[in-house]
Write a protein that holds these residues in place. Sequence first.
Motif, mmCIF file in Angstrom:
data_model
loop_
_atom_site.group_PDB
_atom_site.id
_atom_site.type_symbol
_atom_site.label_atom_id
_atom_site.label_comp_id
_atom_site.label_asym_id
_atom_site.label_seq_id
_atom_site.Cartn_x
_atom_site.Cartn_y
_atom_site.Cartn_z
ATOM 1 N N MET A 69 0.824 -1.207 0.000
ATOM 2 C CA MET A 69 0.000 0.000 0.000
ATOM 3 C C MET A 69 0.862 1.263 0.000
ATOM 4 O O MET A 69 0.543 2.235 -0.691
ATOM 5 C CB MET A 69 -0.945 -0.005 1.196
ATOM 6 N N VAL A 70 1.945 1.251 0.754
ATOM 7 C CA VAL A 70 2.840 2.416 0.784
ATOM 8 C C VAL A 70 3.495 2.617 -0.584
ATOM 9 O O VAL A 70 3.630 3.756 -1.051
ATOM 10 C CB VAL A 70 3.897 2.257 1.897
ATOM 11 N N ILE A 71 3.881 1.533 -1.235
ATOM 12 C CA ILE A 71 4.473 1.647 -2.574
ATOM 13 C C ILE A 71 3.475 2.235 -3.557
ATOM 14 O O ILE A 71 3.815 3.123 -4.347
ATOM 15 C CB ILE A 71 4.992 0.276 -3.044
ATOM 16 N N ARG A 72 2.225 1.754 -3.533
ATOM 17 C CA ARG A 72 1.201 2.269 -4.451
ATOM 18 C C ARG A 72 0.927 3.756 -4.191
ATOM 19 O O ARG A 72 0.805 4.552 -5.119
ATOM 20 C CB ARG A 72 -0.103 1.474 -4.311
ATOM 21 N N LEU A 73 0.844 4.134 -2.914
ATOM 22 C CA LEU A 73 0.595 5.532 -2.566
ATOM 23 C C LEU A 73 1.780 6.410 -2.959
ATOM 24 O O LEU A 73 1.592 7.524 -3.477
ATOM 25 C CB LEU A 73 0.311 5.645 -1.071
ATOM 26 N N LEU A 76 1.725 6.977 -6.763
ATOM 27 C CA LEU A 76 0.746 7.994 -7.147
ATOM 28 C C LEU A 76 1.264 9.389 -6.818
ATOM 29 O O LEU A 76 1.160 10.309 -7.638
ATOM 30 C CB LEU A 76 -0.587 7.746 -6.449
ATOM 31 N N PHE A 77 1.844 9.554 -5.635
ATOM 32 C CA PHE A 77 2.387 10.860 -5.256
ATOM 33 C C PHE A 77 3.512 11.282 -6.195
ATOM 34 O O PHE A 77 3.573 12.437 -6.634
ATOM 35 C CB PHE A 77 2.883 10.830 -3.813
ATOM 36 N N ASN A 78 4.408 10.359 -6.525
ATOM 37 C CA ASN A 78 5.509 10.691 -7.425
ATOM 38 C C ASN A 78 5.002 11.066 -8.817
ATOM 39 O O ASN A 78 5.528 11.994 -9.440
ATOM 40 C CB ASN A 78 6.493 9.520 -7.530
ATOM 41 N N ARG A 79 3.985 10.340 -9.327
ATOM 42 C CA ARG A 79 3.419 10.698 -10.635
ATOM 43 C C ARG A 79 2.804 12.084 -10.597
ATOM 44 O O ARG A 79 2.973 12.876 -11.525
ATOM 45 C CB ARG A 79 2.367 9.680 -11.063
ATOM 46 N N LEU A 80 2.089 12.392 -9.509
ATOM 47 C CA LEU A 80 1.477 13.718 -9.395
ATOM 48 C C LEU A 80 2.545 14.807 -9.265
ATOM 49 O O LEU A 80 2.443 15.866 -9.896
ATOM 50 C CB LEU A 80 0.543 13.766 -8.191
#
Length: 89
Positions: A69-73, A76-80
């Motif tokens: 879950m931390v990797i997925r979050l 997403l943050f890095n893409r944004l």
Amino acid sequence: MTPEIALSLFADGLYLTILMVLVIVGPSLIVGLVVSMFQAATQINEQTLSFLPRLIVMLITIMVAGHWMVIRLSDLFNRLFNAIPQLIG
């Protein structure tokens, strides 16, 4: 920023939120159903009997799936964060 980009960002965030909640709450719901069936079969009406197994399963699920879950979050943050120049300009 166009409405299509805003909707895409919102959809990505909402999908990730639903996925994380499903991973955490899904096993807890299954355990709650099993315990409720056990309580109905034995006619034991103890509140802690239904709460404690769900809590334990939820904590174990967070321990097992927390890294994912931390990797997925973070992804997403890095893409944004990396898309900020394209979103502004």
